[in-house]
Design an enzyme around this catalytic site. Structure first.
Site, PDB file in Angstrom:
ATOM      1  N   ASN A   1      90.341  36.551  42.354  1.00 29.22           N
ATOM      2  CA  ASN A   1      89.913  35.165  42.106  1.00 29.22           C
ATOM      3  C   ASN A   1      89.653  34.998  40.617  1.00 29.22           C
ATOM      4  O   ASN A   1      89.289  35.956  39.949  1.00 29.22           O
ATOM      5  CB  ASN A   1      88.609  34.871  42.883  1.00 29.22           C
ATOM      6  CG  ASN A   1      87.524  35.872  42.546  1.00 29.22           C
ATOM      7  OD1 ASN A   1      87.525  37.008  43.048  1.00 29.22           O
ATOM      8  ND2 ASN A   1      86.621  35.489  41.679  1.00 29.22           N
TER       9      ASN A   1
ATOM     10  N   HIS B   1      83.701  34.916  49.325  1.00 28.84           N
ATOM     11  CA  HIS B   1      84.194  36.254  49.692  1.00 28.84           C
ATOM     12  C   HIS B   1      85.501  36.155  50.498  1.00 28.84           C
ATOM     13  O   HIS B   1      86.375  37.009  50.370  1.00 28.84           O
ATOM     14  CB  HIS B   1      83.113  37.005  50.484  1.00 28.84           C
ATOM     15  CG  HIS B   1      83.488  38.420  50.814  1.00 28.84           C
ATOM     16  ND1 HIS B   1      83.759  39.370  49.845  1.00 28.84           N
ATOM     17  CD2 HIS B   1      83.644  39.057  51.999  1.00 28.84           C
ATOM     18  CE1 HIS B   1      84.064  40.523  50.426  1.00 28.84           C
ATOM     19  NE2 HIS B   1      84.002  40.356  51.730  1.00 28.84           N
TER      20      HIS B   1
HETATM   21  N1  HPA Z   1      82.714  38.639  40.646  1.00 24.02           N
HETATM   22  C1  HPA Z   1      82.180  39.822  41.004  1.00 24.02           C
HETATM   23  N2  HPA Z   1      82.747  40.627  41.898  1.00 24.02           N
HETATM   24  C2  HPA Z   1      83.919  40.243  42.442  1.00 24.02           C
HETATM   25  C3  HPA Z   1      84.528  39.022  42.107  1.00 24.02           C
HETATM   26  C4  HPA Z   1      83.885  38.177  41.152  1.00 24.02           C
HETATM   27  O1  HPA Z   1      84.374  37.092  40.802  1.00 24.02           O
HETATM   28  N3  HPA Z   1      85.674  38.944  42.842  1.00 24.02           N
HETATM   29  C5  HPA Z   1      85.741  40.075  43.582  1.00 24.02           C
HETATM   30  N4  HPA Z   1      84.686  40.866  43.351  1.00 24.02           N
END
Ligand code: HPA
Length: 277
Positions: free
Chosen positions: A237, A249
């Site tokens: 993301n 998530h």
């Molecule tokens: N931030 C922190 N941990 C993560 C993220 C994020 O955007 N995406 C997947 N793990």
């Protein structure tokens, strides 16, 4: 003997009984990236609960098992499907137990993978990033406390955490299988709340390309013990504020599932190179 050494040796004696000699490579599989474990042949599957002292992980998308089997390249591989995170309440020294057990077993190379948010705006969602270096903003270090000299030195060097030869092999492997591979700096935060946009701007100014909630303690502990470390992030993301929408998530899991094929192709080619060299 220190408590840590005897805990590790209890775990390793079960690993030896159930799975034999140390594998060539251990791969820690990040959120949504567990499918690689299913590709190993003649596998011995050990739920973490079956290994003494091994911490459990309760995160959705993490299976909580060790799979030891034969990779297509012929390498013996241990896949850690699921890891313990600090945000679950695990002490950092517990969070690195699995990686330490691998190194104590005699596994010479440890490949850490994770899902991460993209701070570098050149990274597209689903990109794979080879970790060049890290920034530890966890406020915790697994080596705090009396040093266990049998594991490593008091003040281990961290100039070359992510092994240069392994990194070169990952780049070659990616080119060979036609999987685009970015490179960058991974910054670890405690979580479990995602970052704020202001934090992400600050992390970008600090030199971070990706952000996540794992990997750094494991890399430190593995280096301390002299294992060779490599790391690959799946940019699931854009980090907070990079685009104007909230983080979820579910999105992390969906993106990881979408790039599963590329991720496995990269790991396959990378592991084949590691064990040939
Ligand atoms: N931030 C922190 N941990 C993560 C993220 C994020 O955007 N995406 C997947 N793990």
């Amino acid at each position: 003997m220190s408590d840590l050494l005897s805990s590790l040796d209890n775990a390793v004696s079960v690993l030896r009984q159930r799975a034999g000699a140390a594998p060539d490579v251990a791969v820690v599989l990040g959120s949504g990236l567990g499918a690689f474990a299913e590709t190993l042949a003649d596998a011995t599957v050990l739920p973490y609960a079956a290994i003494p002292e091994w911490p459990s992980s309760a995160v959705v998308g993490h299976a909580g098992k060790l799979v030891v089997g034969t990779h297509a390249s012929g390498a013996r591989v241990a896949a850690l499907s699921g890891r313990a995170h600090l945000y679950e309440g695990h002490h950092v020294s517990r969070a690195v137990f699995g990686v330490r057990a691998m190194a104590r077993w005699g596994v010479p190379r440890i490949l850490l993978t994770n899902a991460a948010g993209g701070i570098n705006t050149a990274f597209t969602q689903g990109a794979l990033m080879l970790i060049e270096d890290h920034i530890n903003l966890l406020g915790a270090n697994p080596l705090v406390g009396p040093n266990v000299d049998a594991l490593g030195v008091r003040f281990p060097d961290m100039t070359y955490v992510y092994d240069r030869e392994l990194r070169a092999m990952a780049v070659e492997a990616a080119a060979a299988v036609g999987v685009p591979l970015q490179q960058g700096v991974y910054l670890a935060t405690m979580g479990p709340s995602y970052e704020t946009p202001a934090e992400i701007r600050a992390f970008r100014a600090l030199g971070a390309d990706a952000v996540g909630m794992s990997t750094v303690p494991e890399a430190i502990a593995a280096r301390h013990m002299g294992a060779r470390v490599a790391g690959i992030s799946c940019i699931t993301n854009p980090a907070a504020g990079v685009v104007d929408q909230p983080l979820q998530h579910d999105e992390v899991m969906e993106t990881a599932a979408r790039v599963r094929g590329q991720f496995i192709a990269l790991l396959d080619a990378f592991i084949a190179r590691m064990v040939k060299a």
